[in-house]
Scaffold this motif. Structure first.
Motif, PDB file in Angstrom:
ATOM      1  N   TYR A   1       0.694  -1.140   0.253  1.00 49.14           N
ATOM      2  CA  TYR A   1      -0.322   0.103   0.278  1.00 49.14           C
ATOM      3  C   TYR A   1       0.664   1.588  -0.091  1.00 49.14           C
TER       4      TYR A   1
ATOM      5  N   LEU B   1      -9.331  -3.589   0.620  1.00 47.63           N
ATOM      6  CA  LEU B   1      -8.075  -2.248   0.420  1.00 47.63           C
ATOM      7  C   LEU B   1      -7.744  -3.607  -1.497  1.00 47.63           C
TER       8      LEU B   1
ATOM      9  N   PHE C   1      -8.863  -0.831  -4.048  1.00 42.24           N
ATOM     10  CA  PHE C   1      -7.951   0.424  -3.395  1.00 42.24           C
ATOM     11  C   PHE C   1      -8.736   1.799  -3.401  1.00 42.24           C
ATOM     12  N   PRO C   2      -8.961   2.757  -2.316  1.00 37.49           N
ATOM     13  CA  PRO C   2      -9.345   3.804  -2.674  1.00 37.49           C
ATOM     14  C   PRO C   2      -8.944   4.677  -4.378  1.00 37.49           C
ATOM     15  N   THR C   3      -9.416   5.197  -5.136  1.00 30.59           N
ATOM     16  CA  THR C   3      -9.165   6.206  -5.827  1.00 30.59           C
ATOM     17  C   THR C   3      -9.194   7.906  -5.727  1.00 30.59           C
TER      18      THR C   3
ATOM     19  N   ARG D   1      -8.291  10.845  -3.976  1.00 33.55           N
ATOM     20  CA  ARG D   1      -7.070  11.154  -3.302  1.00 33.55           C
ATOM     21  C   ARG D   1      -6.800  11.304  -1.620  1.00 33.55           C
TER      22      ARG D   1
ATOM     23  N   ASP E   1      -9.431  10.128   0.734  1.00 41.35           N
ATOM     24  CA  ASP E   1      -9.613   8.122   1.042  1.00 41.35           C
ATOM     25  C   ASP E   1      -8.083   7.382   1.414  1.00 41.35           C
ATOM     26  N   ALA E   2      -7.246   7.337  -0.524  1.00 42.80           N
ATOM     27  CA  ALA E   2      -6.285   6.859  -0.697  1.00 42.80           C
ATOM     28  C   ALA E   2      -4.838   7.472   0.798  1.00 42.80           C
ATOM     29  N   GLU E   3      -4.697   8.880   0.559  1.00 41.83           N
ATOM     30  CA  GLU E   3      -3.989   9.583   1.627  1.00 41.83           C
ATOM     31  C   GLU E   3      -4.183   8.304   2.861  1.00 41.83           C
TER      32      GLU E   3
ATOM     33  N   LYS F   1      -2.772   5.478   3.202  1.00 41.56           N
ATOM     34  CA  LYS F   1      -1.090   5.418   3.323  1.00 41.56           C
ATOM     35  C   LYS F   1      -0.023   5.609   4.557  1.00 41.56           C
TER      36      LYS F   1
ATOM     37  N   ASP G   1     -13.623   2.388  -0.147  1.00 42.31           N
ATOM     38  CA  ASP G   1     -12.808   1.953  -0.841  1.00 42.31           C
ATOM     39  C   ASP G   1     -12.986   2.469  -2.265  1.00 42.31           C
TER      40      ASP G   1
END
Length: 157
Positions: free
Chosen positions: A2, A46, A50-52, A54, A56-58, A61, A134
């Protein structure tokens, strides 16, 4: 994975772990996050979506980074406890004086038992990933059957 080491190192700067320690702990951290975000049907959200978004993805991470840091703290505290018999809060050189941590911290509670460690990890993940979705808009902490299961490649689960 990830996150990559460069992302982690940029985020933590001088406090970043060495790359070999990061590699070992990042696998453990991702496994813990997968367990916490897996529903009753075994879908690892995930891995399949995995979240697209930005933001949620951050968040995901940074959660991995925080968990790596926590797992590292646990290892260090456990090593100290094994060597010194407790978590040292202070040391003096003249007439040698060592003080140990009294009371509960998240780390000391997690070191007392496997259940304590599990609770601490779950609490960290829950706090960080609350309301994060997600790529399909499913809350990562939703533990029911995954609604988009028909769209998922079963090998990715």
């Amino acid at each position: 994975m990830y996150i990559e080491y460069e992302y982690y190192k940029t985020l933590y700067g001088d406090k970043a772990l060495a790359e070999n320690e990061f590699n070992r702990l990042s696998w453990d951290a991702e496994r813990e996050i997968d367990k916490a975000t897996c529903g009753i049907d075994g879908v690892k959200k995930l891995k399949v979506a995995f979240p697209t978004n930005r933001y949620d993805a951050e968040v995901v991470k940074r959660c991995v980074c925080d968990l790596i840091d926590f797992l590292s703290q646990l290892e260090k505290a456990q090593s100290i406890m094994i060597n010194d018999g407790g978590i040292v809060s202070s040391k003096s050189a003249g007439n040698e004086s060592i003080s140990y941590v009294n009371g509960d911290t998240v780390v000391t509670s997690a070191l007392r038992s496997a259940r304590g460690k599990e609770i601490a990890i779950c609490s960290l993940i829950t706090e960080k990933l609350r309301d994060v979705k997600d790529a399909n808009g499913i809350n990562l902490l939703y533990l029911g059957s995954y609604p988009y299961m028909a769209r998922c490649n079963h090998d990715e689960i």
